[in-house]
Scaffold this motif. Structure first.
Motif, mmCIF file in Angstrom:
data_model
loop_
_atom_site.group_PDB
_atom_site.id
_atom_site.type_symbol
_atom_site.label_atom_id
_atom_site.label_comp_id
_atom_site.label_asym_id
_atom_site.label_seq_id
_atom_site.Cartn_x
_atom_site.Cartn_y
_atom_site.Cartn_z
ATOM 1 N N LYS A 85 0.699 -1.085 -0.044
ATOM 2 C CA LYS A 85 0.059 -0.045 -0.049
ATOM 3 C C LYS A 85 0.970 1.175 -0.060
ATOM 4 O O LYS A 85 0.557 2.235 -0.748
ATOM 5 N N SER A 129 -7.343 -4.913 1.291
ATOM 6 C CA SER A 129 -6.250 -5.073 0.289
ATOM 7 C C SER A 129 -5.945 -3.619 -0.342
ATOM 8 O O SER A 129 -6.536 -2.480 0.078
ATOM 9 N N SER A 133 -6.445 -2.797 -3.143
ATOM 10 C CA SER A 133 -7.589 -2.249 -3.977
ATOM 11 C C SER A 133 -8.823 -2.107 -3.241
ATOM 12 O O SER A 133 -9.902 -1.837 -3.769
ATOM 13 N N GLU A 135 -10.562 -4.274 -1.158
ATOM 14 C CA GLU A 135 -11.235 -5.400 -0.795
ATOM 15 C C GLU A 135 -11.379 -5.779 0.714
ATOM 16 O O GLU A 135 -10.219 -5.741 1.344
ATOM 17 N N TYR A 148 -16.148 -3.926 -0.293
ATOM 18 C CA TYR A 148 -14.974 -2.938 -0.363
ATOM 19 C C TYR A 148 -15.054 -1.780 0.668
ATOM 20 O O TYR A 148 -16.273 -1.592 1.269
ATOM 21 N N ARG A 156 -8.990 4.073 -5.719
ATOM 22 C CA ARG A 156 -8.669 2.617 -6.071
ATOM 23 C C ARG A 156 -9.690 1.462 -5.637
ATOM 24 O O ARG A 156 -10.150 0.742 -6.556
ATOM 25 N N ALA A 157 -10.504 1.930 -4.485
ATOM 26 C CA ALA A 157 -11.686 1.032 -4.281
ATOM 27 C C ALA A 157 -12.822 0.959 -5.448
ATOM 28 O O ALA A 157 -13.372 0.131 -5.868
ATOM 29 N N ARG A 177 -12.574 2.012 -8.592
ATOM 30 C CA ARG A 177 -12.149 1.513 -9.769
ATOM 31 C C ARG A 177 -12.402 -0.121 -9.749
ATOM 32 O O ARG A 177 -12.706 -0.645 -10.632
ATOM 33 N N HIS A 178 -11.869 -0.605 -8.534
ATOM 34 C CA HIS A 178 -11.591 -2.063 -8.616
ATOM 35 C C HIS A 178 -13.055 -2.638 -8.538
ATOM 36 O O HIS A 178 -13.419 -3.541 -9.185
#
Length: 488
Positions: free
Chosen positions: A104, A431, A433, A435, A448, A479-480, A482-483
């Motif tokens: 991270k 994570s 991203s 998750e 998320y 990031r969250a 987008r993922h």
């Protein structure tokens, strides 16, 4: 602890008779993390619904001064003549972290310049200016400021120091966070994000182990919102939940806790109900700043034993947590006549001037410290400071001065007598991203988290820097989002 009509934070989809509406991504909370997640998810082409408990533009972000902790060579850093690299930024963050998540940190440092550019592209304003004084927050529009422990030992030896606090261009000590949130909220709406305001999310809905939606309540009416791809929790911390504070961070029971009235930990508890785990829940941000004026950094902090316990030039949350954890919480700031001043925030923090003393021996007796303790501490400190040294705590040479000019003053910074301010830092383990992760490190499918209900860069008061919360909320919120939008 329960919420909702039946007390359950996790429901099975078989209990849902019908869905009131649906979107690819459903975001719980419209603060900094939620707004950035929404913009980014929408940019992928996903349909997005944001569910916000208030009417909007509230929460902890709206009360923030508006610092974003960013570096690596931003346009502001370059314009102000400071060299910085992603590598040095990562080294610093790794050095101060309680439990460094190297992946991270690397993502955050490597993407910091691009993220700054993204914020500006959304319309968030930053001046190309530098504020050189040691302060908690700039009084004006100045942008760049030292907001962490970059120049404090031992961190200055582990990474090349650079100022990384970027304040939103706003006149005054408060309001920058609210301005940034308003701009990003408007950008989300313009992008086509549907906002469902004045609505409380009561529970998550799962189907075969995957999170597929939420149960909501608005004005006494219960409905269900479907998420065809994922749900993103961005619902804030837990500082306004007395039971959770007492369980996890009881030290905050004796502090003024910042945050939204809705920072009740519901997002964290829903994540746990779905199989996620929360980490660093026992670590708060805590502070009672004794600077500005910056000359007071040349004073020393001593405990009930008349001993120093931290480098006084530390960022205020580092010296704050060290102070709060001293025996009986007793802490005094000692100054001499040459540097005497009242702390800028003394009227708010109740850092009272105890008295003035003609000699250290008189001060020692007046403060009821062990006989000879403060005299020994001051003698050793003054002898070394005269040579520009501080072998005990390595205070930076700029802040070293022998305290030899009578009369001497003592301010009371004791925890429980002075006012300390804090907020929670723990949250769901996620994570890089976003998750939500379970006990064995696997992802909770379709769920998320970002912002104050997730644990990312900000982990404890010792390693905190102003701007970390907004920085990580916006960065990992993106990031969250987008993922989550690309989950299949």
């Amino acid at each position: 602890m329960s919420d909702g009509v039946d007390g359950s934070l996790l429901l099975d989809a078989v209990a849902v008779e019908s869905w009131a509406t649906m979107a690819d991504v459903v975001i719980v909370g419209f603060g900094m993390a939620g707004a950035c997640a929404a913009i980014e998810a929408r940019a992928t082409g996903a349909s997005v619904i944001v569910i916000e408990r208030t009417s909007g533009c509230t929460g902890s972000t709206s009360a923030a001064a508006g610092h974003f902790y960013l570096g690596g060579g931003t346009a502001v850093q370059k314009a102000c003549g400071f060299e910085d690299t992603a590598e040095e930024m990562a080294r610093y963050l790794e050095a101060v972290a309680l439990d460094p998540d190297y992946e991270k940190i690397r993502f955050y440092a490597d993407g910091s310049v691009a993220h700054f550019d993204w914020l500006e592209a959304q319309g968030v304003p930053f001046d190309r200016s530098y504020y050189p004084q040691k302060n908690v927050v700039q009084p004006g529009r100045e942008c760049l400021i030292w907001t962490g422990n970059e120049q404090v030992w031992p961190y200055r030896e582990k990474a090349r120091p650079a100022p990384r606090g970027h304040k939103v261009a706003f006149d005054g000590e408060e309001g920058g966070g609210a301005l940034a949130l308003r701009i990003l909220s408007e950008r989300a709406e313009v992008a086509g994000v549907e906002i469902m305001a004045d609505m409380k999310v009561e529970a998550l809905v799962q189907d075969g182990g995957r999170i597929v939606g939420v149960r909501v309540r608005r004005f006494g009416e219960t409905n269900y919102v479907r998420a065809t791809k994922a749900v993103v929790l961005a619902a804030g911390g837990f500082g306004q939940n007395p039971d959770m504070v007492a369980q996890h961070v009881p030290i905050l029971k004796s502090a003024y806790v910042q945050g939204s009235p809705h920072d009740d930990g519901l997002g964290i508890r829903m994540g746990e109900a779905a199989g996620g785990v929360a980490i660093h829940m026992d670590e708060p941000f805590l502070t009672s700043p004794f600077y500005p004026p910056e000359d007071l950094l040349k004073g020393i902090l001593v405990n009930r034993d008349g001993r120093r316990f931290v480098a006084e030039d530390s960022y205020h949350s580092r010296s704050g947590i060290f102070s709060a954890r001293q025996p009986d919480g007793i802490v005094y700031l000692i100054a001499d006549a040459a540097i005497f001043a009242y702390p800028h925030f003394a009227s708010l923090t109740n850092q009272s001037l105890i008295d003035g003393f003609e000699t250290i021996a008189e001060m020692e007796a007046g403060l009821k410290l062990p006989e000879g303790s403060l005299q020994a501490t001051m003698a050793a400190y003054n002898a070394h400071a005269a040579n520009g040294e501080d072998p005990a705590f390595h205070k930076y040479s700029k802040w070293l001065k022998p305290l030899t000019e009578a009369p001497y003053a003592a301010f009371d910074l004791s925890f429980g007598r002075a006012v300390y301010t804090g907020f929670t830092l723990g949250g769901l383990k996620v994570s890089a991203s976003g998750e939500v992760l379970n006990e064995v490190g696997g992802a909770v499918r379709g769920l998320y988290a970002a912002g104050a209900c997730a644990s990312n860069i900000a982990q404890d008061s010792n390693g905190y820097a102003s701007g970390t919360c907004l920085g990580e909320a916006s960065f990992f919120g993106r990031r969250a989002g987008r993922h989550a939008a690309t989950l299949t």
